[in-house]
Design an enzyme around this catalytic site. Structure first.
Site, mmCIF file in Angstrom:
data_model
loop_
_atom_site.group_PDB
_atom_site.id
_atom_site.type_symbol
_atom_site.label_atom_id
_atom_site.label_comp_id
_atom_site.label_asym_id
_atom_site.label_seq_id
_atom_site.Cartn_x
_atom_site.Cartn_y
_atom_site.Cartn_z
ATOM 1 N N LYS A 118 0.850 -1.198 0.000
ATOM 2 C CA LYS A 118 0.000 0.000 0.000
ATOM 3 C C LYS A 118 0.878 1.237 0.000
ATOM 4 O O LYS A 118 2.047 1.223 0.396
ATOM 5 C CB LYS A 118 -0.946 -0.003 1.202
ATOM 6 N N ASP A 136 -1.725 -1.315 10.566
ATOM 7 C CA ASP A 136 -2.056 -1.353 9.134
ATOM 8 C C ASP A 136 -2.860 -2.593 8.748
ATOM 9 O O ASP A 136 -3.460 -2.632 7.669
ATOM 10 C CB ASP A 136 -0.781 -1.304 8.288
#
Length: 289
Positions: free
Chosen positions: A12, A137
């Site tokens: 990401k 995350d």
């Protein structure tokens, strides 16, 4: 158990990352847009009767207390079924410690493999528990689709995830300055900058999605980590300056670093700038997914 699974765990990037002052529990609230890109680790998972999580990696020595083992343990604590042991061969495609979420993505991918192999469907509260025990995350990656791809506005310590429509027209030139800064160090540096009131105000939380959908030339996202990390690690500042001076429409650092990226809507432009950086920094061209 004769079962084997091979899955991809996507990286990401953060488009904007506002880090707020430390909370009483020691965490920081954040405000950001997370989006996956077509850079990934690969996990080959086989199962055994020995209830344990064993991990081998082709390119690096993982810490004993890694995210895969944390996720496996949290999954076992969460479900009411006999969870098999796993042997994981990890092929790294995502640079470690680069702010691209590789370890968290790996953990989420393993959770989905375990979920399928055990024939269970985790509730949101169960996935949140697993993420809370594994890494902030991980919340985002456990909100991804079946292929592990997602785009979302993320807040809280990372546990508040609101999926949004992803853009697929963005090309990112990832630049690797070859410096290492731990997440712990990055937050310590940010705390010092916050205390000294040196931080630059970023895009308002309510405006993140609308800015994301504008022309890249209009983006005003700010990463709170960048001035603090770039002040200590000059190569990060050099990489950012090279991108901006080469005509990149928008350049920033992802997460707590050290990966720096430039954003383009024209692939040819990104290829040309990648050529300019050759011999100075390692880089990789990816696309949002």
């Amino acid at each position: 158990m004769n079962y084997e699974a091979s899955v991809k765990a996507y990286a990401k990037v953060n488009f904007g990352l506002n880090v707020l002052p430390k909370r009483e529990d020691g965490f920081h609230n954040i405000e950001s847009i997370f989006q996956t890109v077509n850079l990934y680790d690969e996990l080959n998972v086989t199962f055994s009767s020995e209830k344990d999580c064993k991990v081998s990696c082709d390119s690096m020595q993982l810490p004993e207390d890694n995210t895969l083992k944390k996720a496996y343990q949290a999954f076992c604590e969460t479900v009411n079924c006999n969870v098999p042991g796993v042997n994981i061969k990890l092929k790294k495609g995502i640079p470690a410690g680069g702010g691209l979420g590789g370890g968290s993505s790996d953990a989420a991918a393993l959770v989905r493999v375990l979920e399928k192999s055990c024939g269970v469907l985790l509730s949101e509260s169960q996935t949140d528990y697993i993420a809370s025990k594994t890494g902030s995350d991980v919340f985002f990656f456990l909100h991804a689709d079946e292929e592990g791809k997602a785009c979302a506005v993320v807040s809280g310590r990372g546990e508040v995830v609101r999926r949004i429509k992803p853009r697929h027209d963005l090309f990112l030139l990832l630049v690797f300055p070859n410096v290492s800064s731990s997440t712990k160090e990055a937050y310590s540096l940010v705390d010092n900058f916050l205390a000294a009131r040196k931080m630059v105000t970023g895009t308002a939380f309510s405006d993140l999605e609308s800015v994301y959908n504008r022309s890249v030339e209009e983006w005003n996202f700010v990463n709170t980590f960048t001035p603090a990390i770039a002040d200590k690690y000059k190569k990060i500042r050099e990489a950012l300056d090279l991108l901006k001076n080469s005509g990149c429409p928008y350049a920033e650092m992802s997460g707590s670093g050290s990966t720096v990226y430039g954003v383009f809507t024209l692939r040819q432009q990104s290829v040309e700038i990648q050529r300019k950086l050759a011999g100075v920094f390692d880089s990789k061209l990816v696309q949002t997914v």
